[in-house]
Motif scaffolding. Sequence first.
Motif, PDB file in Angstrom:
ATOM      1  N   ASP A 199       0.834  -1.209   0.000  1.00 13.19           N
ATOM      2  CA  ASP A 199       0.000   0.000   0.000  1.00 13.19           C
ATOM      3  C   ASP A 199       0.865   1.255   0.000  1.00 13.19           C
ATOM      4  O   ASP A 199       0.560   2.234  -0.697  1.00 13.19           O
ATOM      5  N   LEU A 200       1.943   1.232   0.773  1.00  8.10           N
ATOM      6  CA  LEU A 200       2.827   2.402   0.842  1.00  8.10           C
ATOM      7  C   LEU A 200       3.526   2.631  -0.497  1.00  8.10           C
ATOM      8  O   LEU A 200       3.637   3.769  -0.959  1.00  8.10           O
ATOM      9  N   ILE A 201       3.948   1.560  -1.149  1.00 13.07           N
ATOM     10  CA  ILE A 201       4.568   1.675  -2.473  1.00 13.07           C
ATOM     11  C   ILE A 201       3.566   2.246  -3.476  1.00 13.07           C
ATOM     12  O   ILE A 201       3.882   3.166  -4.236  1.00 13.07           O
ATOM     13  N   ASN A 202       2.341   1.703  -3.471  1.00  9.49           N
ATOM     14  CA  ASN A 202       1.310   2.190  -4.395  1.00  9.49           C
ATOM     15  C   ASN A 202       0.974   3.653  -4.129  1.00  9.49           C
ATOM     16  O   ASN A 202       0.729   4.416  -5.065  1.00  9.49           O
ATOM     17  N   LEU A 203       0.971   4.058  -2.864  1.00 12.63           N
ATOM     18  CA  LEU A 203       0.690   5.451  -2.517  1.00 12.63           C
ATOM     19  C   LEU A 203       1.766   6.376  -3.087  1.00 12.63           C
ATOM     20  O   LEU A 203       1.451   7.414  -3.677  1.00 12.63           O
ATOM     21  N   LEU A 204       3.027   5.992  -2.930  1.00 14.93           N
ATOM     22  CA  LEU A 204       4.106   6.834  -3.454  1.00 14.93           C
ATOM     23  C   LEU A 204       4.021   6.943  -4.976  1.00 14.93           C
ATOM     24  O   LEU A 204       4.221   8.028  -5.533  1.00 14.93           O
ATOM     25  N   GLN A 205       3.689   5.856  -5.640  1.00 12.56           N
ATOM     26  CA  GLN A 205       3.540   5.905  -7.093  1.00 12.56           C
ATOM     27  C   GLN A 205       2.343   6.766  -7.477  1.00 12.56           C
ATOM     28  O   GLN A 205       2.401   7.528  -8.440  1.00 12.56           O
ATOM     29  N   TYR A 206       1.262   6.683  -6.709  1.00 11.95           N
ATOM     30  CA  TYR A 206       0.080   7.522  -6.932  1.00 11.95           C
ATOM     31  C   TYR A 206       0.438   9.008  -6.785  1.00 11.95           C
ATOM     32  O   TYR A 206      -0.071   9.854  -7.510  1.00 11.95           O
ATOM     33  N   LEU A 207       1.351   9.309  -5.860  1.00 10.13           N
ATOM     34  CA  LEU A 207       1.767  10.695  -5.623  1.00 10.13           C
ATOM     35  C   LEU A 207       2.802  11.172  -6.639  1.00 10.13           C
ATOM     36  O   LEU A 207       3.277  12.303  -6.547  1.00 10.13           O
ATOM     37  N   GLY A 208       3.171  10.319  -7.592  1.00 14.98           N
ATOM     38  CA  GLY A 208       4.040  10.740  -8.677  1.00 14.98           C
ATOM     39  C   GLY A 208       5.508  10.370  -8.532  1.00 14.98           C
ATOM     40  O   GLY A 208       6.348  10.851  -9.299  1.00 14.98           O
TER      41      GLY A 208
ATOM     42  N   LYS B 222       5.679  18.102   4.265  1.00  8.64           N
ATOM     43  CA  LYS B 222       6.632  19.131   3.827  1.00  8.64           C
ATOM     44  C   LYS B 222       6.303  19.655   2.431  1.00  8.64           C
ATOM     45  O   LYS B 222       6.344  20.861   2.193  1.00  8.64           O
ATOM     46  N   TYR B 223       5.940  18.745   1.526  1.00 11.22           N
ATOM     47  CA  TYR B 223       5.700  19.141   0.135  1.00 11.22           C
ATOM     48  C   TYR B 223       4.211  19.244  -0.209  1.00 11.22           C
ATOM     49  O   TYR B 223       3.864  19.469  -1.350  1.00 11.22           O
ATOM     50  N   LYS B 224       3.357  19.054   0.816  1.00 11.43           N
ATOM     51  CA  LYS B 224       1.903  19.148   0.637  1.00 11.43           C
ATOM     52  C   LYS B 224       1.428  18.239  -0.498  1.00 11.43           C
ATOM     53  O   LYS B 224       0.657  18.641  -1.362  1.00 11.43           O
ATOM     54  N   LEU B 225       1.900  17.005  -0.489  1.00  6.48           N
ATOM     55  CA  LEU B 225       1.532  16.031  -1.522  1.00  6.48           C
ATOM     56  C   LEU B 225       0.166  15.460  -1.229  1.00  6.48           C
ATOM     57  O   LEU B 225      -0.221  15.273  -0.082  1.00  6.48           O
ATOM     58  N   GLY B 226      -0.585  15.176  -2.269  1.00  2.33           N
ATOM     59  CA  GLY B 226      -1.904  14.569  -2.116  1.00  2.33           C
ATOM     60  C   GLY B 226      -2.988  15.548  -1.697  1.00  2.33           C
ATOM     61  O   GLY B 226      -4.104  15.163  -1.421  1.00  2.33           O
ATOM     62  N   VAL B 227      -2.652  16.829  -1.617  1.00  2.65           N
ATOM     63  CA  VAL B 227      -3.627  17.859  -1.241  1.00  2.65           C
ATOM     64  C   VAL B 227      -4.175  18.475  -2.524  1.00  2.65           C
ATOM     65  O   VAL B 227      -3.426  19.022  -3.326  1.00  2.65           O
ATOM     66  N   SER B 228      -5.473  18.334  -2.737  1.00  4.55           N
ATOM     67  CA  SER B 228      -6.053  18.939  -3.955  1.00  4.55           C
ATOM     68  C   SER B 228      -6.490  20.355  -3.672  1.00  4.55           C
ATOM     69  O   SER B 228      -7.022  20.664  -2.631  1.00  4.55           O
ATOM     70  N   ASP B 229      -6.270  21.195  -4.659  1.00 10.75           N
ATOM     71  CA  ASP B 229      -6.670  22.595  -4.538  1.00 10.75           C
ATOM     72  C   ASP B 229      -8.145  22.802  -4.845  1.00 10.75           C
ATOM     73  O   ASP B 229      -8.702  23.835  -4.549  1.00 10.75           O
TER      74      ASP B 229
END
Length: 86
Positions: free
Chosen positions: A24-33, A77-84
């Motif tokens: 799940d953690l690997i898939n999440l990182l890939q989902y985040l680019g 730190k990089y605000k990843l996964g946060v939609s505007d």
Amino acid sequence: MGKYEKLIFQVLSGTSDANIAFSDLINLLQYLGFDMRIKGSHHIFRKAGVEEKPNLQKEGNKAKPYQVKQIRNIILKYKLGVSDDK
């Protein structure tokens, strides 16, 4: 709330670091680019604009708790996964 939004919430909550599935953690990182490279048992991730290079290793089926904490810090730190748009 989708699968990845739930997982991001679970990682950010910090209450179940020892209970996050490695896959799940690997898939999440890939989902985040993030791009993944595997060298032996090490799964190394890179993403343009992100200074850190997370390096994950399995511990059974679960990610190691300190690695989940590292991912949480990167997401914050990089605000990843946060939609505007929400």
